[in-house]
Scaffold this active site. Structure first.
Site, mmCIF file in Angstrom:
data_model
loop_
_atom_site.group_PDB
_atom_site.id
_atom_site.type_symbol
_atom_site.label_atom_id
_atom_site.label_comp_id
_atom_site.label_asym_id
_atom_site.label_seq_id
_atom_site.Cartn_x
_atom_site.Cartn_y
_atom_site.Cartn_z
ATOM 1 N N ARG A 43 35.269 43.641 33.132
ATOM 2 C CA ARG A 43 36.427 43.346 33.984
ATOM 3 C C ARG A 43 35.930 43.125 35.413
ATOM 4 O O ARG A 43 35.427 44.038 36.052
ATOM 5 C CB ARG A 43 37.406 44.528 33.925
ATOM 6 C CG ARG A 43 38.699 44.357 34.699
ATOM 7 C CD ARG A 43 39.602 45.544 34.373
ATOM 8 N NE ARG A 43 40.869 45.460 35.078
ATOM 9 C CZ ARG A 43 41.123 46.081 36.235
ATOM 10 N NH1 ARG A 43 40.170 46.810 36.815
ATOM 11 N NH2 ARG A 43 42.300 45.961 36.803
ATOM 12 N N GLU A 44 36.046 41.899 35.898
ATOM 13 C CA GLU A 44 35.571 41.530 37.230
ATOM 14 C C GLU A 44 36.681 40.781 37.958
ATOM 15 O O GLU A 44 36.874 39.582 37.786
ATOM 16 C CB GLU A 44 34.318 40.654 37.126
ATOM 17 C CG GLU A 44 33.095 41.371 36.614
ATOM 18 C CD GLU A 44 32.476 42.280 37.663
ATOM 19 O OE1 GLU A 44 32.652 42.010 38.871
ATOM 20 O OE2 GLU A 44 31.804 43.258 37.269
ATOM 21 N N ASN A 73 37.540 40.338 30.102
ATOM 22 C CA ASN A 73 38.891 40.441 30.624
ATOM 23 C C ASN A 73 39.353 39.087 31.157
ATOM 24 O O ASN A 73 38.757 38.548 32.110
ATOM 25 C CB ASN A 73 38.946 41.497 31.737
ATOM 26 C CG ASN A 73 40.342 41.629 32.332
ATOM 27 O OD1 ASN A 73 40.659 41.012 33.343
ATOM 28 N ND2 ASN A 73 41.172 42.414 31.683
ATOM 29 N N SER A 112 47.595 43.513 26.670
ATOM 30 C CA SER A 112 48.191 44.694 27.307
ATOM 31 C C SER A 112 49.702 44.691 27.084
ATOM 32 O O SER A 112 50.362 43.663 27.248
ATOM 33 C CB SER A 112 47.917 44.678 28.810
ATOM 34 O OG SER A 112 46.541 44.771 29.082
ATOM 35 N N CYS A 455 56.582 87.158 32.084
ATOM 36 C CA CYS A 455 55.354 86.853 32.829
ATOM 37 C C CYS A 455 54.241 87.827 32.447
ATOM 38 O O CYS A 455 53.072 87.442 32.340
ATOM 39 C CB CYS A 455 55.624 86.918 34.328
ATOM 40 S SG CYS A 455 56.913 85.779 34.888
#
Length: 548
Positions: A43-44, A73, A112, A455
């Site tokens: 991815r660039e 990508n 996507s 608690c």
């Protein structure tokens, strides 16, 4: 090139801008492949065409050494120039049908998707796989103003993939501590489909040790996949346990009331012999009482909330309790929980009044995106909110209504979804690891008349979870598990049972004392009886029911 079958388990998306100072991209890439990355997407976003092609070419050369496929990508031209396995495109990139025409029938195309409609369209257009996201907020992508899907939203999309052959990875804000929650929590509600892998950017690329980061993530994904394939979720294979915490056994013939009581007695002795340090980020109303009950059973309390302090303390503690009754130290909770995961310390989460306000619900979601609890403890309203059940309403810190029709089923299902031990407290207590349910029927009506009894129960679960880890490591070879960073050694189901059983039996004895006249005198008597409680008394009084 012929179509190949991809392993999406650990899908690395590159991002040279995220590399730590002094770390070379190609060095980082090779180390990540050595750690177990199974697929790489180059991815660039800011490189010109020539630079992109050169980065992709050298990336493919390195990946070929490890037989790991490479995707590109968006850029079809770069894919064609380098000869990679395929491309990944977004909703605003080249339309998928056109991309298919350009790159041919044998190349892989991923798309996507952010919602159900986009997923339906991806199926119609015959995507090979989808990238579902974003799951959680992330620094590597702009998620401002965008609703994150979370594990539940991811699961809804996975349901649409049933019988389609389309594979799926999730992306966005995924890291080691929240990965078990994602994998288990995203199992789809209708068809029980699960993710084929996870897409990771910063958790590997930004790491100074990408091999270790990739290996740790791969171990969790592989363990999850083994568990999904196995009829017995807790089968041991090759020394690696397929559960999110180490267990001793779940043999029905051996796992009896007598066995449980004997093991609780063992842990009582471990606590007094080892005095583990228990860090408690708890609400201000109960800090003093929580510290006192910790001391009473033999552990040592510390109430540190500062982020730097809890970071430094984490390696030394036996367990960590995060109780957000008064939420004014969220950053400390984030750091403490994450470091507990990193250092393999039992992490107990008490989401006090989580269903009462939107602020508490949002804070719980944010914390659970940072780390993975070992045990989640709550009353009916709190567990109902975590399970998104409408059976029990919240009235401040209390539950309103008649309770769950089937509390055992609620805790069992939530344990599976959250990959954690679930403890439901009330007149009767229910504890589950997602495989079986333990019902405990001890206790006193005075517990509901004093502030912080729930608690304190969380405090004792933390104490005995620490004891279970110590007991396990005393009996086993720690080196076997030193690289299994997702595992909390010890039987955490047993730790939760011991904490509740010790607390409720002591409360019965305190309530029976002649000097107890009401809630005020009961409070002091309870601490005394926790201190004086013996294994013999536990054996005589324990009311346990085991349900498979």
């Amino acid at each position: 090139m012929p179509r190949i079958q991809l392993d999406y388990s650990i899908y690395l998306v590159t991002g040279r801008e995220l590399l730590p100072p002094g770390k070379d991209y190609y060095e980082s890439l090779e180390e990540s492949l050595q750690g177990g990355v199974t697929l790489v997407q180059v991815r660039e976003k800011n490189a010109d065409t020539g630079e992109f092609i050169e980065v992709a070419r050298r990336t493919k050369q390195i990946c070929d050494k490890y037989n790991v496929p490479v995707l590109i990508n968006d850029r079809i031209d770069v894919h064609l120039a380098v000869g990679t396995a395929g491309i990944h495109i977004g909703q605003t990139d080249c339309p998928l049908p056109l991309a298919r025409q350009l790159i041919g029938p044998d190349a892989i195309i991923g798309l996507s998707v952010r919602n159900l409609n986009e997923c339906k369209r991806a199926i119609e257009q015959k995507a090979d796989y989808i990238g579902i996201g974003t799951v959680w907020r992330t620094e590597s992508k702009d998620t401002k103003g965008r609703k994150c899907l979370g594990p539940d939203g991811t699961g809804e999309i996975l349901d649409l993939l049933h019988d389609t052959g389309v594979q799926a990875v999730a992306i966005g804000g995924i890291h080691l501590p929240n990965l078990p929650q994602l994998l288990h929590g995203s199992i789809s509600p209708k068809y029980s489909n699960s993710l084929d892998g996870i897409a990771i950017i910063s958790d590997i690329v930004s790491s100074k040790n990408p091999r270790e980061s990739a290996s740790n993530l791969r171990e969790i994904v592989d363990s999850f996949k083994r568990a999904r394939k196995s009829l017995n979720q807790y089968q041991v294979k090759g020394g690696v346990f397929d559960s999110p915490f180490v267990i001793e056994h779940r043999n029905k013939n051996e796992f009896t009331n007598d066995y449980l009581i004997k093991r609780v007695e063992d842990l009582m002795n471990v606590l007094k012999d080892e005095t583990p340090l228990i860090n408690q980020l708890t609400n201000k109303v109960v800090m003093n009482d929580s510290a006192n009950v910790t001391l009473a059973v033999g552990a040592s309390p510390i109430m540190s909330t500062n982020p730097r302090d809890v970071y430094d303390l984490s390696p030394a503690i036996g367990a960590c309790l995060i109780n957000f009754g008064t939420i004014d130290d969220k950053e400390g909770m984030q750091v403490a929980g994450r470091q507990a995961n990193v250092n393999k310390k039992p992490l107990i989460f008490d989401p006090v009044a989580v269903g009462a306000t939107s602020f508490r619900r949002e804070t719980a979601q944010e914390l659970l995106a940072h780390w993975q609890p070992t045990v989640i403890k709550g009353n009916a309203a709190e567990i109902g909110a975590m399970a998104e059940s409408s059976e029990v309403a919240s009235r401040g810190v209390d539950a309103a209504g008649s309770g769950f029709k089937d509390p055992g089923s609620i805790v069992k299902q939530l344990a599976k979804k959250r990959a954690a031990i679930i403890v439901l407290t009330g007149p009767e207590d229910y504890i589950s690891d997602g495989n079986l349910v333990i019902k405990l029927s001890n206790g006193s009506h005075y517990l509901e008349k004093i502030t912080g009894s729930g608690c304190q129960a969380g405090t004792l679960i933390a104490c005995f979870s620490a004891a279970s880890k110590i007991d396990y490591l005393n009996k086993n070879n720690e080196e076997l598990f030193e690289n299994k960073s997702q595992l909390v050694q010890g039987d955490m189901l047993l730790g939760a049972i011991a904490g509740i059983l010790v607390y409720t039996v002591a409360s019965e004895i305190a309530a029976e004392r002649s000097d107890v006249k009401g809630p005020g005198t009961f409070r002091s008597a309870l601490i005394d009886e926790l201190y004086n409680l013996t294994p013999e008394t536990i054996s005589q009084r324990a009311k346990i029911e085991i349900r498979y």
